[in-house]
Structure formats: C-alpha cells, structure tokens
Design a protein around this motif. Structure first.
Motif, short mmCIF file in Angstrom:
data_model
loop_
_atom_site.label_atom_id
_atom_site.label_comp_id
_atom_site.label_asym_id
_atom_site.label_seq_id
_atom_site.Cartn_x
_atom_site.Cartn_y
_atom_site.Cartn_z
N GLU A 228 -19.54 -3.71 33.93
CA GLU A 228 -19.94 -4.16 35.26
C GLU A 228 -18.73 -4.36 36.17
OE1 GLU A 228 -20.68 -7.80 32.48
OE2 GLU A 228 -20.69 -5.61 32.36
N ASP A 229 -17.58 -4.71 35.58
CA ASP A 229 -16.35 -4.83 36.38
C ASP A 229 -15.90 -3.46 36.88
OD1 ASP A 229 -16.02 -7.61 36.22
OD2 ASP A 229 -15.11 -7.46 34.24
N TYR A 230 -16.02 -2.45 36.02
CA TYR A 230 -15.67 -1.09 36.46
C TYR A 230 -16.56 -0.66 37.62
CZ TYR A 230 -12.49 0.00 32.60
OH TYR A 230 -11.42 0.03 31.74
N SER A 231 -17.83 -1.02 37.57
CA SER A 231 -18.74 -0.67 38.66
C SER A 231 -18.31 -1.35 39.96
CB SER A 231 -20.17 -1.09 38.30
OG SER A 231 -21.07 -0.78 39.34
N ASP A 232 -17.94 -2.63 39.87
CA ASP A 232 -17.48 -3.36 41.05
C ASP A 232 -16.19 -2.76 41.60
OD1 ASP A 232 -19.60 -5.08 40.82
OD2 ASP A 232 -18.46 -6.67 39.82
N LEU A 233 -15.26 -2.43 40.70
CA LEU A 233 -13.98 -1.86 41.13
C LEU A 233 -14.18 -0.47 41.75
CD1 LEU A 233 -11.85 -2.90 38.02
CD2 LEU A 233 -11.58 -3.80 40.34
N ALA A 234 -15.10 0.30 41.21
CA ALA A 234 -15.38 1.64 41.76
C ALA A 234 -15.96 1.52 43.16
CB ALA A 234 -16.32 2.40 40.84
N ALA A 235 -16.86 0.55 43.36
CA ALA A 235 -17.42 0.32 44.69
C ALA A 235 -16.33 -0.11 45.66
CB ALA A 235 -18.52 -0.74 44.62
N LEU A 236 -15.40 -0.93 45.17
CA LEU A 236 -14.28 -1.39 46.00
C LEU A 236 -13.38 -0.22 46.40
CD1 LEU A 236 -12.99 -4.01 47.12
CD2 LEU A 236 -11.66 -4.14 45.01
N SER A 237 -13.23 0.75 45.51
CA SER A 237 -12.35 1.90 45.79
C SER A 237 -12.92 2.80 46.88
CB SER A 237 -12.12 2.71 44.52
OG SER A 237 -13.31 3.38 44.12
N ILE A 238 -14.24 2.70 47.13
CA ILE A 238 -14.82 3.47 48.23
C ILE A 238 -14.44 2.83 49.55
CG2 ILE A 238 -16.98 4.21 49.30
CD1 ILE A 238 -18.22 4.29 46.53
N GLN A 239 -14.48 1.50 49.61
CA GLN A 239 -14.13 0.81 50.85
C GLN A 239 -12.64 0.95 51.17
OE1 GLN A 239 -15.07 -3.35 50.86
NE2 GLN A 239 -14.30 -3.68 52.93
N TYR A 240 -11.80 0.84 50.15
CA TYR A 240 -10.36 0.97 50.35
C TYR A 240 -9.95 2.35 49.84
CZ TYR A 240 -10.80 -3.96 51.31
OH TYR A 240 -11.19 -5.16 51.86
#
Length: 398
Positions: A342-354
């Motif tokens: 679930e952390d990887y999912s959050d980090l992947a979503a964050l990488s779209i914004q940044y």
C-alpha cells in the motif's frame, strides 16, 4: 535515446510557446465580510459617529480599531464582499515569444529525458535529439539558441562526452506548486502523445493540438470522453490572422492528430483520442512508476545487504561506494528498507503529481534519517509528500 513513459509539462510553458490567447478570464476573489451600515442602523450609533470623525481627521488606523468593535454589536449585519478582476494569459503566465515547430518539439522532448527535481538534464546526445525530431543537428543547435534567447531553457556542453549537452529547464521546479505558491499548473503527457506530436509536420496543426489538449485538460482534467467546446474566434486568438475557419478545420483533421474533432458553423467540439486520454494515461503511469519504485527499493536493499554482510573491508567499501552514489549515508550498520504494497501505491500516486526522481530522493532521505536510525515510519507516502513539499528533495545528501 531512452524516454520517460510520462512527463509533466507546465501549462504556462506550452501556452507561451504556441502563442498566448488574446482573451480574458474573470477571476472572483472573496474578501473579508463588510458591515452593512444601513441594515445595522449605524447612523444613530455614537461609535459610528466617532469613526467618521476620526476618518475626517485622517486617523484611519484608529478608526479601523474602533470598527472592529462593531463585530461585537448584536445589531450589526455583516455581508460577504467580492473583488472581480480580469486576467488574460499574458498576465497569468508572463510573456515569452512564440516558437517555431522544431523548437516547440525540442522543448517538449526535453521534459521526457529524466530531468531531476530542479529541471537539470545531463549528457544528452545532440544527434539523438535530431533523430527523434526528424531534423538536422544544425537545426537542434539553432533551436537551442532560440530557446535560450527566449528563456525557455538553457544548454551547455556536457564536458564528459563529445557532442552531448546538459539542459536546464528553469520553470520545471515550480510545476508542482499550488496557485498560492506561484504555480501555474501542468499537464501529464505520455511518451505516445509526445511521439504523435513530434510526427505533426507543420506549425499550426501542432499549435492547435497543444491548445486542444490544454483546453480539454482545463475542462475536466482530460478524462476519457471529456469534450471541450471552442469557438473559431477562440482558436484564432493565438494563430496568424490568415487562419480562417477552413484552415483550422483542415489542421485538426490531419493524420496524426491527437484530437477527435466535430465541427459546427460556430466552432469545434474537441476530445482527446481514447489512447491518449488522461484516465488511461494516469493508470498506466501509476503502474509503471510503482514497478520502478519496487525495483529501486529492491536494488537498494541488495546493496545494503551486501554492505552489511561484507566479509572483507574491500567488499564493504565497494558496496558503500554504490550506496554513496544514491546518497545513502555511510554507517556502521545497514538495516534493510521494508516498504508495504500500500505504501508503494501511495508513492506511485505521489510520483504522478511530482516526478519519479523526487520520490526516489525522498525515499533515500527517509532511509538516512529514519530507517538507518531504527525509527519506524507509519506512512511512507505521507512522509515523502511532506519532505517534497518542504523542499528537501534538493537536499538528499543532508
């Protein structure tokens, strides 16, 4: 030449490069509530008279202090107030001269060449740039000169490889900022979209495709099936005067267009073709970035384990040199980094914004300041977002 699967490109940069719109956008700002003196029956109030006397004497600050006491009055009626002003694209984005087709394509291409969080790109082959765009090396040099002259980006010799350059995109570091922080927004573009744009042969169709993408994104974040209406007058606002309605129709109907267009007497209904839609693109981007982050952490753990279990000083030194290259601090122990799915999912979503490199830098900083010190991390995504928002991505070695 390896391209990122996705890239973020500033809306202001694109708008300025294709030509700013000669239009005005109404902006409504809500201000502090104001006292309705008529409804509050202020004329008979001694405080009201005192305020007026102070204002007549030029004692405005003293009058405002007394005015604040009116909020405690049970008879006071306060109403919202608004300021309406009009902003055109020149006010919103700032003016820079428009670019020719090859310069626009080159500027877009640079965004796909792994810029770091501050917009720096290292060791780019000039020949590879020319091959990707379909022009000569001389055209790349000429386009870079124009881009630098107009302050879109700057280049210099690599210093490592012949016929390679380093590139700096000065506005890149501000793409992720909110409007309050001075950001002007960005669009997320896939490499498939880029290649389609690079294949458009002439300037006006290229401009219209980019303008259409911006218009649709502003309507509903480029969702699949989203349609934006644009009048011919609106589209002519950034095009040469000779571009009449039939010229616009012909340009949008060319092979290779990213847009589906439906024409009426007054204008055009625009939608992004399904394969380029934002919904499909973000889903693919998240999956790709999640896989990249899993590989990044897995490879980092392999080196951490090798350093921690090294038998000889030379083996440990070799592993520590690799860790230093990604800014992992030298330590007596190297605990492994455990990241939940679930952390990887959050980090992947964050990488779209940044972007992916900024998230990877945040992971390294989390390791240095938390994991290496045996401190637990409740949410990698939330902590990484905080570090990036606070500007720590530029201080990963700290």
């Amino acid at each position: 030449m390896e391209l990122n699967s996705f890239a973020r490109i500033g809306k202001g940069v694109i708008s300025k490069s294709i030509g700013l719109q000669k239009n005005y956008k109404e902006i409504v700002t809500q201000n502090a509530d104001v006292l309705n003196e008529q409804k509050s029956l202020c004329e008979s109030c001694p405080i009201h008279k005192l305020k007026e006397d102070l204002r007549l004497l030029g004692l405005t600050q003293e009058a405002e202090k007394i005015h604040e006491k009116c909020r405690e009055c049970s008879s006071s009626v306060w109403e919202p107030s608004y300021t309406v002003h009009y902003v055109n694209e020149k006010n919103r984005y700032g003016y820079q001269p428009t670019l020719k087709a090859n310069a626009i394509k080159l500027l877009l291409l640079y965004h796909f060449l792994q810029p770091d969080g501050n917009g720096f790109i290292k060791n780019v082959s000039i020949k590879a740039l020319a091959d990707k765009i379909g022009c000569t090396v001389a055209t790349i040099h000429a386009s870079n000169q124009v881009l630098a002259e107009y302050n879109y980006c700057y280049t210099c010799e690599s210093g490592i490889f012949d016929h390679h350059i380093n590139v700096y995109l000065p506005e890149y570091k501000n793409y992720h900022k909110t409007a309050a922080e001075g950001g002007r927004g960005y669009i997320t573009m896939s490499s498939e979209m880029l290649l389609a744009l690079l294949g458009i042969p002439s300037l006006n169709p290229l401009r219209l495709n980019l303008k259409g993408i911006l218009t649709i994104d502003g309507t509903s974040a480029g969702k699949s099936g989203c349609t934006a209406e644009a009048s011919y007058a609106h589209l002519r606002g950034f095009l040469p005067q000779y571009c009449k309605n039939n010229v616009i129709r012909k340009a949008l109907q060319q092979d290779g267009s990213l847009l589906d267009s439906t024409f009426t007497e007054r204008g055009v209904s625009l939608s992004i073709r399904e394969e380029f839609s934002q919904k499909s693109m973000r889903s693919s981007m998240k999956k790709a970035n999640e896989a990249s982050l899993i590989d990044f952490v897995s490879n980092m753990n392999d080196v951490l384990e090798a350093a921690d279990s090294a038998v000889t000083p030379s083996e440990r030194e070799q592993s520590e040199q690799i860790l230093a290259a990604i800014h992992i601090r030298k330590g007596s122990k190297y605990p492994l980094l455990t990241v939940r799915l679930e952390d990887y999912s959050d980090l992947a979503a964050l990488s779209i914004q940044y972007n992916l490199s900024m998230v990877q830098s945040a992971i390294v900083r989390i390791y240095n300041h938390y994991i290496a010190n045996n401190e637990s991390v409740e949410s990698f995504g939330a902590l990484a977002r905080t570090l990036i928002r606070n500007g720590y991505h530029s201080q990963i070695a700290c």
